[in-house]
Enzyme design. Sequence first.
Site, PDB file in Angstrom:
ATOM      1  N   SER A  16     -46.304  29.203 -66.646  1.00 41.07           N
ATOM      2  CA  SER A  16     -46.812  28.529 -65.460  1.00 41.07           C
ATOM      3  C   SER A  16     -47.066  27.060 -65.743  1.00 41.07           C
ATOM      4  O   SER A  16     -47.417  26.677 -66.868  1.00 41.07           O
ATOM      5  CB  SER A  16     -48.119  29.201 -65.017  1.00 41.07           C
ATOM      6  OG  SER A  16     -48.798  28.417 -64.060  1.00 41.07           O
ATOM      7  N   TYR A  50     -56.748  32.599 -66.063  1.00 42.73           N
ATOM      8  CA  TYR A  50     -55.342  32.970 -65.837  1.00 42.73           C
ATOM      9  C   TYR A  50     -54.418  31.961 -66.508  1.00 42.73           C
ATOM     10  O   TYR A  50     -53.520  32.313 -67.279  1.00 42.73           O
ATOM     11  CB  TYR A  50     -55.039  33.042 -64.338  1.00 42.73           C
ATOM     12  CG  TYR A  50     -53.557  32.901 -64.046  1.00 42.73           C
ATOM     13  CD1 TYR A  50     -52.684  33.949 -64.297  1.00 42.73           C
ATOM     14  CD2 TYR A  50     -53.036  31.700 -63.567  1.00 42.73           C
ATOM     15  CE1 TYR A  50     -51.323  33.809 -64.075  1.00 42.73           C
ATOM     16  CE2 TYR A  50     -51.684  31.549 -63.336  1.00 42.73           C
ATOM     17  CZ  TYR A  50     -50.826  32.607 -63.593  1.00 42.73           C
ATOM     18  OH  TYR A  50     -49.477  32.452 -63.374  1.00 42.73           O
ATOM     19  N   LYS A  95     -51.706  32.009 -70.113  1.00 43.49           N
ATOM     20  CA  LYS A  95     -50.329  31.521 -70.232  1.00 43.49           C
ATOM     21  C   LYS A  95     -50.194  30.556 -71.414  1.00 43.49           C
ATOM     22  O   LYS A  95     -49.233  30.625 -72.182  1.00 43.49           O
ATOM     23  CB  LYS A  95     -49.896  30.832 -68.933  1.00 43.49           C
ATOM     24  CG  LYS A  95     -49.820  31.747 -67.721  1.00 43.49           C
ATOM     25  CD  LYS A  95     -48.816  32.860 -67.920  1.00 43.49           C
ATOM     26  CE  LYS A  95     -48.633  33.700 -66.665  1.00 43.49           C
ATOM     27  NZ  LYS A  95     -47.704  34.840 -66.874  1.00 43.49           N
TER      28      LYS A  95
END
Length: 346
Positions: free
Chosen positions: A127, A152, A156
């Site tokens: 991302s 989140y 990544k």
Amino acid sequence: MKGKIIVTGGCGYIGSHTVVSLIENGYEAVVFDNLSNSKEFILDRIKEITGKKPRLEKVDLADEQQAKAAYKKHRDAMAIINFAAYKAVGESVKEPLLYYKNNLSSLLNTLQGQVDNGIENIIFSSSATVYGEPDVLPISENNETKRPFSPYGNTKKMAEEILEDFSYANSNFSAISLRYFNPIGAHQSGLIGEFPSGTPNNLLPYVTQCAAGVLKELQVFGNDYPSKDGTPIRDYIHVVDLAVAHVKAVERLVTNKNKSNFEVFNLGTGNGYTVLDIINTFESVANLKLNYKIVGRREGDVTALYAATNLAKDELDWQSKFDLEDMISSAWKWEQNLRSGTKFSN
């Protein structure tokens, strides 16, 4: 058949479109999914589109024993495309341990499955959040990665570091991390698309559900950002374009065209659109007015993210083809099909 590719999270939004693209390009796709945030009927939709129904292994990859058994069963795979992760920014801020445990455990168990079974290639679903609040726009792969604002996003970044360490320690192992900007849209057939559980966390399904009458009001999180209309700027990319990029990445690895054991590529259009740009374009495409309300900023959001896309064009021979109207009209077609009376279940 060119060979078998395992797609973890393959019943999900981006995963399902990637499975379609793999099949269309002559690969056998095997889906690993625990169906925690996806629906099994998507496999039938993939068959409607491609003529082939992918095999499903219902497996929780965060469970070490389940993952071990599933990868052993498919040790003849050429590569893994890893989408298996929780992905809601807001939820991750409230439930960080849930995200760290699931997203990192599933990756670690997948890497162990590769070691145990000699599967040498992995494409990782990353991302643009790994860039944090960027110092320079557009964002190139040379931009410094930073501590993201959400757990989140941090999963990544941490996952990329794990992949980098692992690929450098194992000369026969290769990884490509694809850093997405904002995937939207749906397959042109209207048979598959984004199907969030509960209230959507992403903008466009929130927009389409409001337009369809599923939700009463669209909330716009903040209008005090330093942009032309005060709303955040994002690089929106059609999910079908994104799916094609994954196939290009697979082909790069299986034909040994990668230049190092760990590579990263941005996937975006290079264009930045505000939240109000999306709303205004949707109203134009759908010929209706949306009921929306400006509310406070959402935790974890940054002002602007849009990509420099030269590297993917030069190295993957890939660039986006669909424009914003294509993205929005395909998403609206999918939403209308969802609400047309068809019953969905697992």
